[in-house]
Design an enzyme around this catalytic site. Sequence first.
Site, PDB file in Angstrom:
ATOM      1  CB  SER A  75      43.019   0.886  13.330  1.00  0.00           C
ATOM      2  OG  SER A  75      43.402   0.002  14.365  1.00  0.00           O
ATOM      3  CE1 TYR A 124      46.859   4.881  14.703  1.00  0.00           C
ATOM      4  CE2 TYR A 124      45.965   3.260  16.239  1.00  0.00           C
ATOM      5  CZ  TYR A 124      46.353   3.611  14.966  1.00  0.00           C
ATOM      6  OH  TYR A 124      46.222   2.710  13.946  1.00  0.00           O
ATOM      7  CE  LYS A 171      44.583   5.390  11.769  1.00  0.00           C
ATOM      8  NZ  LYS A 171      45.034   5.955  10.480  1.00  0.00           N
TER       9      LYS A 171
HETATM   10  C1  UD1 Z   1      48.390  -1.713  18.149  1.00  0.00           C
HETATM   11  C2  UD1 Z   1      47.230  -0.793  18.313  1.00  0.00           C
HETATM   12  C3  UD1 Z   1      46.499  -0.687  17.003  1.00  0.00           C
HETATM   13  C4  UD1 Z   1      47.452  -0.216  15.918  1.00  0.00           C
HETATM   14  C5  UD1 Z   1      48.611  -1.189  15.842  1.00  0.00           C
HETATM   15  C6  UD1 Z   1      49.653  -0.702  14.850  1.00  0.00           C
HETATM   16  C7  UD1 Z   1      45.660  -0.610  20.212  1.00  0.00           C
HETATM   17  C8  UD1 Z   1      44.949  -1.357  21.291  1.00  0.00           C
HETATM   18  N1  UD1 Z   1      46.385  -1.335  19.381  1.00  0.00           N
HETATM   19  O1  UD1 Z   1      47.845  -3.011  17.963  1.00  0.00           O
HETATM   20  O2  UD1 Z   1      45.435   0.204  17.106  1.00  0.00           O
HETATM   21  O3  UD1 Z   1      46.783  -0.133  14.713  1.00  0.00           O
HETATM   22  O4  UD1 Z   1      49.229  -1.313  17.109  1.00  0.00           O
HETATM   23  O5  UD1 Z   1      50.416   0.325  15.349  1.00  0.00           O
HETATM   24  O6  UD1 Z   1      45.558   0.562  20.153  1.00  0.00           O
HETATM   25  N2  UD1 Z   1      53.190  -7.626  22.669  1.00  0.00           N
HETATM   26  C9  UD1 Z   1      54.074  -8.214  23.533  1.00  0.00           C
HETATM   27  N3  UD1 Z   1      55.356  -7.724  23.601  1.00  0.00           N
HETATM   28  C10 UD1 Z   1      55.778  -6.677  22.837  1.00  0.00           C
HETATM   29  C11 UD1 Z   1      54.870  -6.079  21.938  1.00  0.00           C
HETATM   30  C12 UD1 Z   1      53.573  -6.566  21.884  1.00  0.00           C
HETATM   31  O7  UD1 Z   1      53.730  -9.155  24.256  1.00  0.00           O
HETATM   32  O8  UD1 Z   1      56.938  -6.268  22.959  1.00  0.00           O
HETATM   33  C13 UD1 Z   1      51.827  -8.163  22.551  1.00  0.00           C
HETATM   34  C14 UD1 Z   1      50.738  -7.170  22.923  1.00  0.00           C
HETATM   35  O9  UD1 Z   1      50.414  -7.276  24.273  1.00  0.00           O
HETATM   36  C15 UD1 Z   1      49.595  -7.639  22.020  1.00  0.00           C
HETATM   37  C16 UD1 Z   1      50.283  -8.241  20.803  1.00  0.00           C
HETATM   38  O10 UD1 Z   1      51.629  -8.488  21.204  1.00  0.00           O
HETATM   39  O11 UD1 Z   1      48.880  -8.646  22.654  1.00  0.00           O
HETATM   40  C17 UD1 Z   1      50.279  -7.332  19.606  1.00  0.00           C
HETATM   41  O12 UD1 Z   1      50.754  -6.056  19.994  1.00  0.00           O
HETATM   42  P1  UD1 Z   1      51.088  -4.932  18.916  1.00  0.00           P
HETATM   43  O13 UD1 Z   1      51.914  -5.511  17.827  1.00  0.00           O
HETATM   44  O14 UD1 Z   1      51.596  -3.741  19.634  1.00  0.00           O
HETATM   45  O15 UD1 Z   1      49.659  -4.621  18.251  1.00  0.00           O
HETATM   46  P2  UD1 Z   1      48.264  -4.183  18.923  1.00  0.00           P
HETATM   47  O16 UD1 Z   1      48.447  -3.661  20.286  1.00  0.00           O
HETATM   48  O17 UD1 Z   1      47.302  -5.291  18.728  1.00  0.00           O
END
Ligand code: UD1
Length: 342
Positions: A128, A153, A157
């Site tokens: 990841s 998590y 990795k």
């Molecule tokens: C996360 C994990 C990554 C993992 C991936 C898949 C971290 C930092 N990130 O990625 O390692 O491989 O999930 O499980 O460990 N967001 C919102 N509202 C929401 C959900 C998300 O605003 O309800 C935003 C988050 O702040 C972020 C973006 O959307 O900026 C993407 O979030 P998300 O889809 O959870 O992925 P990551 O955090 O990038």
Amino acid sequence: MSSDKIIVTGGCGYLGSHTAVALINAGFNVVVIDDLRNSRADVLDGIARITGTRPEFVHCDCTDAATMAHAFDTHRDAVGVIHFAALKAVGESVAQPVLYYRNNLNALINVIDMMARYNIPNIVFSSSATVYGEPDILPVTEETPLQPATSPYGQTKVIGENIIRDFVRANENMHAVLLRYFNPIGAHPSAEIGELPNGVPNNLLPYLTQVAAGIRDHLNVFGDDYPTADGFCVRDYIDVNDLAAAHVAAVQYMIKTKKPIDVFNLGTGRGVSVMELINAFGRATGINIKYEIAPRRAGDVPEIWSNADRANKILGWRAETPLDETLANAWRWQTRVGKIIK
Ligand code: UD1
């Protein structure tokens, strides 16, 4: 075309099922190992409807050494393993770190033990972008220094990559490709398979499509005051079908080159902010997403996106699907699964 056999652990999951489709379409013989903890057996029906071939299925928890030995003995003619099976919820890993270390690391150790025992020479490991932590320079290349992972998590990795490095160093006929995924999204265009999150989704796009479907009232946008161009977090969203194609390319590359180990970023090379994604979804589907600005989420890095040149050049692979098509596929899948929430 190849009829080589590939074992896909976690093959009923989101990334595993799309990769199984891509492998079958490329002529591989796929064996799925999955314990169905976070997935469903009817995913195999979806794979069969898309490809015309139902992969052989072994119901097995990868941490169960005895059942794994039986499965690998039965399929000792396999040429490789793609190891997806893992727990991946960041927040849960903070609350239950030992569960994550025990599950993700024991599963990996069992897989490589079996590879050595039955002389199955190739592994693709699901890593990841989280291994880069909060990078100083963007975009990140494979040479970008790794940083301490922000969650157990993520640690699994980093540790998993290191276990595999040591394994191939000690076993000269074993080869590995480490794939560092950015943010996989979307679904198969047929809407036969897609992402099926457990309960309330942690990740952005499944949450967003559930808002669009009326399952959730609104999307919480985590933070609007980041030091980014528009104040919102930036990620590299890669279509899951493109990601699946990269696994096929990685397997073919390993079989051909027999290189001990290689590592590739899998991303588009483009950063997209949360707000840009919401707007792109609106353009792709005609649906305006109701959202509210919420506090920042602990552990989120402000921005990260990939330099994907290495995979482009060496694997001859490229993320090709336009974002609006990816979002339309995700929406088609959401409308198909309706209000089913596990
Ligand atoms: C996360 C994990 C990554 C993992 C991936 C898949 C971290 C930092 N990130 O990625 O390692 O491989 O999930 O499980 O460990 N967001 C919102 N509202 C929401 C959900 C998300 O605003 O309800 C935003 C988050 O702040 C972020 C973006 O959307 O900026 C993407 O979030 P998300 O889809 O959870 O992925 P990551 O955090 O990038």
